[in-house]
Scaffold this motif. Structure first.
Motif, PDB file in Angstrom:
ATOM      1  N   LEU A 276       0.825  -1.210   0.000  1.00  0.00           N
ATOM      2  CA  LEU A 276       0.000   0.000   0.000  1.00  0.00           C
ATOM      3  C   LEU A 276       0.858   1.259   0.000  1.00  0.00           C
ATOM      4  O   LEU A 276       0.509   2.258  -0.635  1.00  0.00           O
ATOM      5  N   GLN A 277       1.990   1.231   0.698  1.00  0.00           N
ATOM      6  CA  GLN A 277       2.865   2.401   0.710  1.00  0.00           C
ATOM      7  C   GLN A 277       3.468   2.645  -0.668  1.00  0.00           C
ATOM      8  O   GLN A 277       3.602   3.798  -1.100  1.00  0.00           O
ATOM      9  N   VAL A 278       3.826   1.580  -1.368  1.00  0.00           N
ATOM     10  CA  VAL A 278       4.336   1.739  -2.731  1.00  0.00           C
ATOM     11  C   VAL A 278       3.227   2.210  -3.662  1.00  0.00           C
ATOM     12  O   VAL A 278       3.426   3.087  -4.510  1.00  0.00           O
ATOM     13  N   TRP A 279       2.017   1.661  -3.503  1.00  0.00           N
ATOM     14  CA  TRP A 279       0.864   2.081  -4.318  1.00  0.00           C
ATOM     15  C   TRP A 279       0.545   3.549  -4.080  1.00  0.00           C
ATOM     16  O   TRP A 279       0.166   4.264  -5.011  1.00  0.00           O
ATOM     17  N   GLU A 280       0.694   4.000  -2.838  1.00  0.00           N
ATOM     18  CA  GLU A 280       0.325   5.366  -2.489  1.00  0.00           C
ATOM     19  C   GLU A 280       1.318   6.396  -3.011  1.00  0.00           C
ATOM     20  O   GLU A 280       1.008   7.584  -3.066  1.00  0.00           O
ATOM     21  N   GLN A 281       2.495   5.943  -3.408  1.00  0.00           N
ATOM     22  CA  GLN A 281       3.498   6.853  -3.957  1.00  0.00           C
ATOM     23  C   GLN A 281       4.159   6.204  -5.166  1.00  0.00           C
ATOM     24  O   GLN A 281       5.380   6.007  -5.217  1.00  0.00           O
ATOM     25  N   PRO A 282       3.389   5.872  -6.218  1.00  0.00           N
ATOM     26  CA  PRO A 282       3.954   5.123  -7.348  1.00  0.00           C
ATOM     27  C   PRO A 282       4.926   5.932  -8.191  1.00  0.00           C
ATOM     28  O   PRO A 282       5.660   5.353  -9.000  1.00  0.00           O
ATOM     29  N   ASN A 283       4.936   7.255  -8.015  1.00  0.00           N
ATOM     30  CA  ASN A 283       5.884   8.077  -8.775  1.00  0.00           C
ATOM     31  C   ASN A 283       7.240   8.167  -8.102  1.00  0.00           C
ATOM     32  O   ASN A 283       8.156   8.813  -8.626  1.00  0.00           O
ATOM     33  N   ALA A 284       7.394   7.548  -6.947  1.00  0.00           N
ATOM     34  CA  ALA A 284       8.686   7.551  -6.268  1.00  0.00           C
ATOM     35  C   ALA A 284       9.657   6.630  -6.995  1.00  0.00           C
ATOM     36  O   ALA A 284       9.250   5.673  -7.657  1.00  0.00           O
ATOM     37  N   PRO A 285      10.956   6.897  -6.890  1.00  0.00           N
ATOM     38  CA  PRO A 285      11.932   6.073  -7.598  1.00  0.00           C
ATOM     39  C   PRO A 285      11.929   4.621  -7.108  1.00  0.00           C
ATOM     40  O   PRO A 285      11.769   4.360  -5.915  1.00  0.00           O
ATOM     41  N   VAL A 286      12.071   3.706  -8.041  1.00  0.00           N
ATOM     42  CA  VAL A 286      12.284   2.304  -7.704  1.00  0.00           C
ATOM     43  C   VAL A 286      13.784   2.099  -7.564  1.00  0.00           C
ATOM     44  O   VAL A 286      14.537   2.294  -8.511  1.00  0.00           O
ATOM     45  N   VAL A 287      14.215   1.745  -6.363  1.00  0.00           N
ATOM     46  CA  VAL A 287      15.656   1.752  -6.103  1.00  0.00           C
ATOM     47  C   VAL A 287      16.298   0.379  -6.165  1.00  0.00           C
ATOM     48  O   VAL A 287      17.512   0.255  -6.078  1.00  0.00           O
ATOM     49  N   GLY A 288      15.508  -0.678  -6.300  1.00  0.00           N
ATOM     50  CA  GLY A 288      16.106  -1.999  -6.346  1.00  0.00           C
ATOM     51  C   GLY A 288      16.804  -2.328  -5.052  1.00  0.00           C
ATOM     52  O   GLY A 288      16.318  -2.056  -3.967  1.00  0.00           O
ATOM     53  N   SER A 289      18.000  -2.892  -5.133  1.00  0.00           N
ATOM     54  CA  SER A 289      18.775  -3.242  -3.944  1.00  0.00           C
ATOM     55  C   SER A 289      19.643  -2.054  -3.554  1.00  0.00           C
ATOM     56  O   SER A 289      20.688  -1.794  -4.140  1.00  0.00           O
ATOM     57  N   VAL A 290      19.206  -1.304  -2.549  1.00  0.00           N
ATOM     58  CA  VAL A 290      19.890  -0.084  -2.157  1.00  0.00           C
ATOM     59  C   VAL A 290      21.043  -0.417  -1.206  1.00  0.00           C
ATOM     60  O   VAL A 290      20.938  -1.328  -0.383  1.00  0.00           O
ATOM     61  N   ASP A 291      22.169   0.298  -1.327  1.00  0.00           N
ATOM     62  CA  ASP A 291      23.327   0.006  -0.478  1.00  0.00           C
ATOM     63  C   ASP A 291      23.348   0.913   0.751  1.00  0.00           C
ATOM     64  O   ASP A 291      22.563   1.857   0.891  1.00  0.00           O
ATOM     65  N   GLY A 292      24.272   0.611   1.651  1.00  0.00           N
ATOM     66  CA  GLY A 292      24.367   1.344   2.907  1.00  0.00           C
ATOM     67  C   GLY A 292      24.699   2.805   2.727  1.00  0.00           C
ATOM     68  O   GLY A 292      24.219   3.660   3.481  1.00  0.00           O
ATOM     69  N   ALA A 293      25.528   3.129   1.728  1.00  0.00           N
ATOM     70  CA  ALA A 293      25.898   4.525   1.503  1.00  0.00           C
ATOM     71  C   ALA A 293      24.674   5.351   1.122  1.00  0.00           C
ATOM     72  O   ALA A 293      24.503   6.488   1.585  1.00  0.00           O
ATOM     73  N   ALA A 294      23.792   4.789   0.284  1.00  0.00           N
ATOM     74  CA  ALA A 294      22.591   5.511  -0.133  1.00  0.00           C
ATOM     75  C   ALA A 294      21.634   5.690   1.045  1.00  0.00           C
ATOM     76  O   ALA A 294      21.022   6.754   1.208  1.00  0.00           O
TER      77      ALA A 294
END
Length: 490
Positions: free
Chosen positions: A52-70
């Motif tokens: 639901l959180q992803v559905w509620e903000q579908p224009n947000a970037p899809v980040v895949g596997s995000v690393d610790g630095a990000a």
């Protein structure tokens, strides 16, 4: 004494015992019916809170596997964007989904801001009133202040558990007739059979979620009891086992901690990173990470502001009590096993919602059949049963399109639906018409997502969530269209 029928394995339960259990079952259901139904309904939705959180903000970037630095960069930018001074917490919540979003938030006195970040850790989209967060809070606290909301939900869980047990004990043939479904009989028989069959088919699930829900809701009382019995009333000593080591506050300024250095020391996928008292010498960090192959929600790691690991929670390999506590959260929300388990939880959760709604419906039909109808109560109950999902759907649509705060919108709509329904001629009429309103509300929720986000609403998890809303609307509409004609005014 329980005897056995000749020629059968099924026990003969004394009629007086059955009558006592049935009476207690009815009284308990009437006392807690509306709260139980609302907790079950919102709990079913809360199973899919990440989606639901992803559905509620579908224009947000899809980040895949995000690393610790990000993750560290996003948290530091959120800390700076929120004004740094006066913040009590900065946290990141990387979703463990195939199409992953990175949500970061900053909290403090009068400050509550959150963003979706991109794969590099830059803040991309600021979130306003999040309807999905409201749904989760409504399930866990009924929007009441801490600790009273959680305690009330815990009491509701205990009541539901007692209802499940008394329901089984008050129907000696409930397991024997597990597949007897009389859909062609009277309204009371149809409702009773559906109520009993759903209760039996999902009984292990129902017991698991009610027990774990009651445990979490009443944990504050359990802590008080243990502290009083063994620690001289010191609740901090009791909760330290679960909350980790305590670091004394030190308001002296300090650089924002090096999150990447901490995450490099943590095995598994981080699902939560939180900094308490950020930007001070007393800041400390909690990291929760997945433990593959285990039912536990995750292991916790505690760091000081200098990226030094000072303790581990022990939820994965510590005392058996800690492991059971950590596993209870996964068992309650179905966060193990991925989408197939979540879908199963969703189906069983809807069944439990139907059971909680059907119990009072059966009691009302029984009164009507005996010539003592409770007409106003019938109309009010139908308004609660169908008005709750209507208010949820419309509050979500209002939040998406106009930024209307979900909580006052939900409660205002629900009260309005109840008030209008009381003016109708009878409860059956209220039920039929509100089902059509619910169909429209679900369609409006999807339309609001499309209007707000355009083609983004038709991609990734958003399109699946929207299709699910439309599918539910279609099923409700089809069943309502096949229903009997509206009854004459009472």
């Amino acid at each position: 004494m329980i005897s056995t029928r000749s020629g059968t394995r099924w026990p003969r339960v004394p009629a007086a015992f059955v009558a006592t259990m049935l009476s207690g079952h009815s009284v308990l259901g009437l006392a807690f019916g509306a709260l139980i139904y609302l907790v079950c309904l919102t709990g079913t939705a809360a199973v899919f809170i990440d989606e639901l959180q992803v559905w509620e903000q579908p224009n947000a970037p899809v980040v895949g596997s995000v690393d610790g630095a990000a993750i560290g960069k996003a948290m530091r930018l959120a800390y700076e964007a929120a004004g740094s001074a006066g913040l009590s917490d900065v946290y990141a919540s990387p979703h463990a989904l195939r199409n992953q979003h990175l949500i970061v938030a900053a909290l403090g006195q009068g400050i509550d801001r959150s963003w979706d970040a991109d794969a590099a850790g830059s803040l991309a989209v600021e979130n306003k009133a999040r309807w999905s967060d409201f749904v989760g809070d409504l399930h866990m606290t009924l929007m009441l202040p801490h600790p009273w909301g959680g305690m009330l939900v815990g009491i509701v869980g205990v009541a539901l558990f007692a209802l499940l047990l008394s329901g089984v004990l008050s129907h000696p043939r409930i397991f024997r007739d597990a597949f007897a479904l009389r859909l062609g009989g009277s309204a009371r028989l149809r409702e009773a059979d559906l109520h009993n069959r759903l209760s039996v088919w999902g009984l292990p699930f129902h017991l698991a979620v009610t027990l774990t829900g009651a445990f979490f809701g009443l944990s504050f009382l359990l802590v008080l009891a243990v502290a009083w019995a063994g620690y001289g009333g010191d609740t901090a000593r009791v909760t330290q086992v679960l909350e980790g080591p305590r670091i004394a506050p030190d308001p002296a300024p300090a650089p924002f901690p090096d999150i990447a250095a901490m995450l490099a020391q943590v095995p598994g996928h981080p699902t939560f990173v939180g900094v308490e008292n950020p930007g001070t010498a007393g800041q400390h960090v909690l990291v929760e990470a997945t433990v593959p192959g285990r039912l536990v929600r995750g292991e916790q790691f505690f760091f000081d502001g200098n990226a030094r690991l000072i303790a581990k929670g022990g939820f994965a390999d510590g005392a058996i009590g800690l492991q059971a506590y950590a596993a209870a959260a996964s068992l309650h929300f179905g966060t193990f096993g991925g989408i197939p388990v979540k879908l199963l939880y969703g189906i069983l959760g809807l069944a439990l919602s139907a059971i909680s709604a059907g119990g009072i419906t059966i009691w009302l039909i029984r009164r009507r059949d005996r010539g003592r109808p409770a007409r106003r109560l019938e109309k009010a109950w139908m308004a609660v049963v169908w008005g709750s999902p209507i208010a949820l759907a419309l509050s979500g649509a209002g939040s998406l399109v106009a930024g209307i705060p979900p909580s006052p919108a939900f409660w205002g709509l629900l009260l309005l639906i109840v008030a209008v329904s009381l003016a109708a001629s009878n409860g059956q009429l209220v039920s039929r018409r509100l089902r059509w309103v619910l169909v429209g509300g679900l369609v409006a929720l999807v339309a609001a997502d499309v209007v707000r986000f355009g083609p983004h609403a038709l991609t990734g998890y958003a399109v699946w969530v929207n299709c699910a809303f439309l599918a539910v609307a279609g099923v409700i509409g089809a069943l309502n269209g096949k229903g009997r004609a509206e009854p004459p005014a009472a």
